[in-house]
Scaffold this active site. Sequence first.
Site, PDB file in Angstrom:
ATOM      1  N   LYS A  11      -6.830  -7.553   1.498  1.00 29.57           N
ATOM      2  CA  LYS A  11      -7.323  -8.499   2.591  1.00 29.57           C
ATOM      3  C   LYS A  11      -9.008  -8.438   2.542  1.00 29.57           C
ATOM      4  O   LYS A  11      -9.610  -9.436   2.597  1.00 29.57           O
ATOM      5  CB  LYS A  11      -7.170  -7.788   3.910  1.00 29.57           C
ATOM      6  CG  LYS A  11      -5.420  -7.723   4.423  1.00 29.57           C
ATOM      7  CD  LYS A  11      -5.281  -7.240   5.926  1.00 29.57           C
ATOM      8  CE  LYS A  11      -5.505  -5.901   6.071  1.00 29.57           C
ATOM      9  NZ  LYS A  11      -4.967  -4.877   5.393  1.00 29.57           N
ATOM     10  N   ARG A  83      -4.075  -6.181  14.869  1.00 34.53           N
ATOM     11  CA  ARG A  83      -3.089  -5.366  13.786  1.00 34.53           C
ATOM     12  C   ARG A  83      -1.746  -5.316  14.616  1.00 34.53           C
ATOM     13  O   ARG A  83      -1.120  -4.669  14.070  1.00 34.53           O
ATOM     14  CB  ARG A  83      -3.650  -4.080  13.506  1.00 34.53           C
ATOM     15  CG  ARG A  83      -3.566  -3.367  12.465  1.00 34.53           C
ATOM     16  CD  ARG A  83      -4.457  -3.394  11.495  1.00 34.53           C
ATOM     17  NE  ARG A  83      -4.398  -2.223  10.331  1.00 34.53           N
ATOM     18  CZ  ARG A  83      -5.361  -1.999   9.564  1.00 34.53           C
ATOM     19  NH1 ARG A  83      -6.469  -2.906   9.796  1.00 34.53           N
ATOM     20  NH2 ARG A  83      -5.405  -1.067   8.680  1.00 34.53           N
ATOM     21  N   ARG A 118      -8.745   2.853  -5.864  1.00 39.80           N
ATOM     22  CA  ARG A 118      -9.787   1.799  -5.086  1.00 39.80           C
ATOM     23  C   ARG A 118     -11.157   2.697  -4.768  1.00 39.80           C
ATOM     24  O   ARG A 118     -10.814   3.907  -4.514  1.00 39.80           O
ATOM     25  CB  ARG A 118      -8.925   1.675  -3.870  1.00 39.80           C
ATOM     26  CG  ARG A 118     -10.076   0.739  -2.760  1.00 39.80           C
ATOM     27  CD  ARG A 118      -9.082  -0.196  -1.997  1.00 39.80           C
ATOM     28  NE  ARG A 118      -8.641   0.667  -0.828  1.00 39.80           N
ATOM     29  CZ  ARG A 118      -7.937   0.107   0.106  1.00 39.80           C
ATOM     30  NH1 ARG A 118      -7.710  -1.312   0.315  1.00 39.80           N
ATOM     31  NH2 ARG A 118      -7.303   0.737   1.070  1.00 39.80           N
ATOM     32  N   ARG A 152     -12.159   6.115  -0.200  1.00 39.58           N
ATOM     33  CA  ARG A 152     -11.847   6.368   1.369  1.00 39.58           C
ATOM     34  C   ARG A 152     -10.855   7.561   1.449  1.00 39.58           C
ATOM     35  O   ARG A 152     -10.247   7.846   0.661  1.00 39.58           O
ATOM     36  CB  ARG A 152     -11.193   5.121   1.917  1.00 39.58           C
ATOM     37  CG  ARG A 152     -12.091   3.983   2.187  1.00 39.58           C
ATOM     38  CD  ARG A 152     -11.306   2.657   2.601  1.00 39.58           C
ATOM     39  NE  ARG A 152     -10.288   2.871   3.326  1.00 39.58           N
ATOM     40  CZ  ARG A 152      -9.564   1.818   3.939  1.00 39.58           C
ATOM     41  NH1 ARG A 152      -9.814   0.842   3.693  1.00 39.58           N
ATOM     42  NH2 ARG A 152      -8.571   2.124   4.989  1.00 39.58           N
ATOM     43  N   ARG A 163       0.387   4.876   6.922  1.00 39.24           N
ATOM     44  CA  ARG A 163      -0.341   3.590   7.023  1.00 39.24           C
ATOM     45  C   ARG A 163       0.707   2.559   6.839  1.00 39.24           C
ATOM     46  O   ARG A 163       0.773   1.704   7.649  1.00 39.24           O
ATOM     47  CB  ARG A 163      -1.759   3.322   6.355  1.00 39.24           C
ATOM     48  CG  ARG A 163      -2.791   4.209   6.547  1.00 39.24           C
ATOM     49  CD  ARG A 163      -3.926   4.321   5.605  1.00 39.24           C
ATOM     50  NE  ARG A 163      -4.373   3.066   5.373  1.00 39.24           N
ATOM     51  CZ  ARG A 163      -5.030   3.030   4.204  1.00 39.24           C
ATOM     52  NH1 ARG A 163      -4.989   3.623   3.181  1.00 39.24           N
ATOM     53  NH2 ARG A 163      -5.835   1.809   3.788  1.00 39.24           N
TER      54      ARG A 163
HETATM   55  P1  AMP Z   1      -8.611  -0.612   7.229  1.00 34.61           P
HETATM   56  O1  AMP Z   1     -10.084  -0.420   6.559  1.00 34.61           O
HETATM   57  O2  AMP Z   1      -8.323  -2.234   7.597  1.00 34.61           O
HETATM   58  O3  AMP Z   1      -7.424  -0.335   6.287  1.00 34.61           O
HETATM   59  O4  AMP Z   1      -8.373   0.091   8.524  1.00 34.61           O
HETATM   60  C1  AMP Z   1      -8.390   1.709   8.244  1.00 34.61           C
HETATM   61  C2  AMP Z   1      -8.035   2.440   9.490  1.00 34.61           C
HETATM   62  O5  AMP Z   1      -8.690   1.729  10.441  1.00 34.61           O
HETATM   63  C3  AMP Z   1      -6.583   2.046   9.958  1.00 34.61           C
HETATM   64  O6  AMP Z   1      -5.637   2.808   9.005  1.00 34.61           O
HETATM   65  C4  AMP Z   1      -6.704   2.274  11.444  1.00 34.61           C
HETATM   66  O7  AMP Z   1      -6.844   3.868  11.583  1.00 34.61           O
HETATM   67  C5  AMP Z   1      -7.880   1.801  11.768  1.00 34.61           C
HETATM   68  N1  AMP Z   1      -7.761   0.487  12.074  1.00 34.61           N
HETATM   69  C6  AMP Z   1      -8.466  -0.519  11.360  1.00 34.61           C
HETATM   70  N2  AMP Z   1      -8.025  -1.950  12.314  1.00 34.61           N
HETATM   71  C7  AMP Z   1      -7.602  -1.605  13.343  1.00 34.61           C
HETATM   72  C8  AMP Z   1      -6.925  -2.185  14.287  1.00 34.61           C
HETATM   73  N3  AMP Z   1      -7.032  -3.593  14.593  1.00 34.61           N
HETATM   74  N4  AMP Z   1      -6.348  -1.463  15.473  1.00 34.61           N
HETATM   75  C9  AMP Z   1      -6.177  -0.158  15.225  1.00 34.61           C
HETATM   76  N5  AMP Z   1      -6.652   0.667  14.186  1.00 34.61           N
HETATM   77  C10 AMP Z   1      -7.331  -0.139  13.285  1.00 34.61           C
END
Ligand code: AMP
Length: 207
Positions: A11, A83, A118, A152, A163
Site C-alpha cells: 500500500k 481500517r 523492509r 520500523r 498485525r
Molecule cells: P501502517 O504503517 O499502515 O502499517 O500502520 C502501522 C500501525 O499504525 C498499525 O499496526 C496500527 O497500530 C496503526 N494504524 C495505522 N492505521 C490505522 C487505522 N486506520 N486505525 C487504527 N490503527 C491504525
Amino acid sequence: MILIGAPGSGKGTQASVLSNKIGLKHISTGDVLRKYVASGTEEGNALKDIMNRGMLVPSDMVNSLMIKELKSNSGCILDGYPRNVEQAKFLAANYSDDIKVIYLDIDEKLLIQRISGRFSCKQCGAIYNKFLNAPTKEGECNFCGSKEFVVRNDDDTATLMKRMEEYKKETMPLVEYYKDKGGVIKVDASETLEKITSELLFILKRH
Ligand code: AMP
C-alpha cells in the site's frame, strides 16, 4: 482513492509511487500516527505502545487525526485508512463517499519476505526492501538523496503475526462492506512493483 491490503501488500510503496506520478497527495495513517507518537506527548506514548504491539489504535482517535488531514486536501490516496467498517462509515459521513476502493490481494507467505527486508528513508519516507527493491545507488535514497534509513519497530515476526490477526478481524470485513456499496477493484499484489503501478494507473484512468 483507498488502498486496502494486508501489512506488506505494498500500500505504502504504491501510494508513494502513484503520488509522484499523478500528483495526488499520499496520506499514510501509519505515518500520521508515527508523527503523533514522535511528538512525545502522553497520548502519543500511549499510542506507541499499542502500535508496537501490532494492534489497531482506537478509531475515534484515528478519525479525529485523519479528518484534519483530509479537510486540507480535495483528493488523495489513502494508505491505511479506513481500517475497519467504523472508520469507513465515519469517512463517508464526514468527508466523501465518492471513493475508488482498491484491494491489494496477496498470499500470506510473500508478506513475511516483503516485511522482513523492509526499511525506509528517514527524510522522505520512501520505502525499500533489501531483497526486492534496494535503492539504485547503495545507501542513498532514490528520491531525496538522504543517506539515513530507518527500520520500523513493528516489523519483527511476532508483531507482524498480531498485525495480520488484526487485519483479518478488522480490515477484511471492509472489503465486503465496500463490495456492497458498489465495488472494490481487486489487484494481484504479488506481481512486481512496476506491473502493479501500471495496473493502478490504468484503473485510475478507466474509472
Ligand atoms: P501502517 O504503517 O499502515 O502499517 O500502520 C502501522 C500501525 O499504525 C498499525 O499496526 C496500527 O497500530 C496503526 N494504524 C495505522 N492505521 C490505522 C487505522 N486506520 N486505525 C487504527 N490503527 C491504525
